[in-house]
Design a protein around this motif. Structure first.
Motif, PDB file in Angstrom:
ATOM      1  N   MET A   1      69.138-110.160 -63.412  1.00  0.00           N
ATOM      2  CA  MET A   1      68.894-111.100 -64.477  1.00  0.00           C
ATOM      3  C   MET A   1      69.323-112.502 -64.032  1.00  0.00           C
ATOM      4  O   MET A   1      70.295-112.666 -63.296  1.00  0.00           O
ATOM      5  CB  MET A   1      69.656-110.695 -65.730  1.00  0.00           C
ATOM      6  CG  MET A   1      69.175-109.396 -66.337  1.00  0.00           C
ATOM      7  SD  MET A   1      70.300-108.844 -67.605  1.00  0.00           S
ATOM      8  CE  MET A   1      69.439-109.245 -69.073  1.00  0.00           C
ATOM      9  N   VAL A   2      68.634-113.475 -64.519  1.00  0.00           N
ATOM     10  CA  VAL A   2      68.884-114.856 -64.124  1.00  0.00           C
ATOM     11  C   VAL A   2      70.306-115.290 -64.474  1.00  0.00           C
ATOM     12  O   VAL A   2      70.980-115.945 -63.674  1.00  0.00           O
ATOM     13  CB  VAL A   2      67.853-115.802 -64.779  1.00  0.00           C
ATOM     14  CG1 VAL A   2      68.198-117.250 -64.521  1.00  0.00           C
ATOM     15  CG2 VAL A   2      66.457-115.486 -64.295  1.00  0.00           C
ATOM     16  N   PRO A  41      78.312-113.679 -75.662  1.00  0.00           N
ATOM     17  CA  PRO A  41      76.880-113.363 -75.638  1.00  0.00           C
ATOM     18  C   PRO A  41      75.999-114.605 -75.776  1.00  0.00           C
ATOM     19  O   PRO A  41      74.825-114.583 -75.392  1.00  0.00           O
ATOM     20  CB  PRO A  41      76.699-112.408 -76.823  1.00  0.00           C
ATOM     21  CG  PRO A  41      77.864-112.703 -77.725  1.00  0.00           C
ATOM     22  CD  PRO A  41      78.987-113.114 -76.821  1.00  0.00           C
ATOM     23  N   GLN A  42      76.571-115.685 -76.289  1.00  0.00           N
ATOM     24  CA  GLN A  42      75.806-116.929 -76.429  1.00  0.00           C
ATOM     25  C   GLN A  42      75.331-117.428 -75.060  1.00  0.00           C
ATOM     26  O   GLN A  42      74.297-118.070 -74.963  1.00  0.00           O
ATOM     27  CB  GLN A  42      76.635-118.037 -77.085  1.00  0.00           C
ATOM     28  CG  GLN A  42      77.409-117.635 -78.299  1.00  0.00           C
ATOM     29  CD  GLN A  42      78.831-117.164 -77.975  1.00  0.00           C
ATOM     30  OE1 GLN A  42      79.024-116.234 -77.207  1.00  0.00           O
ATOM     31  NE2 GLN A  42      79.822-117.786 -78.581  1.00  0.00           N
ATOM     32  N   PHE A  43      76.107-117.137 -73.994  1.00  0.00           N
ATOM     33  CA  PHE A  43      75.740-117.577 -72.651  1.00  0.00           C
ATOM     34  C   PHE A  43      74.348-117.051 -72.291  1.00  0.00           C
ATOM     35  O   PHE A  43      73.465-117.811 -71.914  1.00  0.00           O
ATOM     36  CB  PHE A  43      76.789-117.112 -71.627  1.00  0.00           C
ATOM     37  CG  PHE A  43      76.434-117.452 -70.202  1.00  0.00           C
ATOM     38  CD1 PHE A  43      76.564-118.751 -69.734  1.00  0.00           C
ATOM     39  CD2 PHE A  43      75.972-116.483 -69.333  1.00  0.00           C
ATOM     40  CE1 PHE A  43      76.236-119.080 -68.423  1.00  0.00           C
ATOM     41  CE2 PHE A  43      75.647-116.797 -68.027  1.00  0.00           C
ATOM     42  CZ  PHE A  43      75.777-118.099 -67.573  1.00  0.00           C
ATOM     43  N   GLN A  44      74.161-115.758 -72.423  1.00  0.00           N
ATOM     44  CA  GLN A  44      72.873-115.143 -72.103  1.00  0.00           C
ATOM     45  C   GLN A  44      71.783-115.664 -73.034  1.00  0.00           C
ATOM     46  O   GLN A  44      70.655-115.926 -72.601  1.00  0.00           O
ATOM     47  CB  GLN A  44      72.967-113.622 -72.199  1.00  0.00           C
ATOM     48  CG  GLN A  44      71.697-112.916 -71.781  1.00  0.00           C
ATOM     49  CD  GLN A  44      71.860-111.406 -71.746  1.00  0.00           C
ATOM     50  OE1 GLN A  44      72.960-110.873 -71.858  1.00  0.00           O
ATOM     51  NE2 GLN A  44      70.760-110.703 -71.595  1.00  0.00           N
ATOM     52  N   SER A  49      66.813-118.433 -73.785  1.00  0.00           N
ATOM     53  CA  SER A  49      65.987-119.195 -74.731  1.00  0.00           C
ATOM     54  C   SER A  49      65.590-120.570 -74.200  1.00  0.00           C
ATOM     55  O   SER A  49      64.485-121.035 -74.458  1.00  0.00           O
ATOM     56  CB  SER A  49      66.690-119.328 -76.081  1.00  0.00           C
ATOM     57  OG  SER A  49      67.849-120.117 -75.960  1.00  0.00           O
ATOM     58  N   THR A  50      66.486-121.215 -73.443  1.00  0.00           N
ATOM     59  CA  THR A  50      66.182-122.567 -72.966  1.00  0.00           C
ATOM     60  C   THR A  50      65.668-122.602 -71.532  1.00  0.00           C
ATOM     61  O   THR A  50      65.128-123.606 -71.092  1.00  0.00           O
ATOM     62  CB  THR A  50      67.439-123.474 -73.022  1.00  0.00           C
ATOM     63  OG1 THR A  50      68.405-122.992 -72.088  1.00  0.00           O
ATOM     64  CG2 THR A  50      68.013-123.544 -74.415  1.00  0.00           C
ATOM     65  N   ALA A  57      76.240-123.811 -71.981  1.00  0.00           N
ATOM     66  CA  ALA A  57      76.312-122.585 -71.182  1.00  0.00           C
ATOM     67  C   ALA A  57      77.403-122.711 -70.121  1.00  0.00           C
ATOM     68  O   ALA A  57      78.166-121.770 -69.877  1.00  0.00           O
ATOM     69  CB  ALA A  57      74.966-122.284 -70.540  1.00  0.00           C
ATOM     70  N   GLU A  58      77.494-123.878 -69.485  1.00  0.00           N
ATOM     71  CA  GLU A  58      78.527-124.093 -68.470  1.00  0.00           C
ATOM     72  C   GLU A  58      79.920-123.985 -69.079  1.00  0.00           C
ATOM     73  O   GLU A  58      80.818-123.375 -68.499  1.00  0.00           O
ATOM     74  CB  GLU A  58      78.356-125.451 -67.794  1.00  0.00           C
ATOM     75  CG  GLU A  58      79.380-125.678 -66.699  1.00  0.00           C
ATOM     76  CD  GLU A  58      79.223-127.002 -65.970  1.00  0.00           C
ATOM     77  OE1 GLU A  58      79.896-127.162 -64.948  1.00  0.00           O
ATOM     78  OE2 GLU A  58      78.433-127.868 -66.415  1.00  0.00           O
TER      79      GLU A  58
END
Length: 78
Positions: A1-2, A41-44, A49-50, A57-58
């Protein structure tokens, strides 16, 4: 996964693994990936999404690295 690739590259290139022995790096990265999925989980969600590595994210990744490093080193010393 990215998002896992981003996590691994970022963690390695920012010097976050410098305090670990070479033999500990893989274990740390596996545990960091699990920690991120469970606790941030917001990181993924942001990455998927973006399609970009945003400042938000960082910030989440930096927090996760520090939190997991503290846990990891504590556990490894025990």
């Amino acid at each position: 996964m990215v998002e896992e690739q981003i996590m691994t590259i970022y963690t390695g290139t920012k010097g976050c693994l410098n305090s670990l022995e070479i033999g500990q790096v893989r274990k740390f990265l596996v545990e960091l990936c699990t920690y991120l999925k469970t606790n941030k989980p917001q990181f993924q969600e942001i990455i998927s999404s973006t399609k970009t590595f945003t400042e938000e994210a960082e910030a989440l990744l930096k927090e996760a690295i520090q939190e997991q490093m503290d846990r990891f080193l504590l556990h490894e010393q025990a």
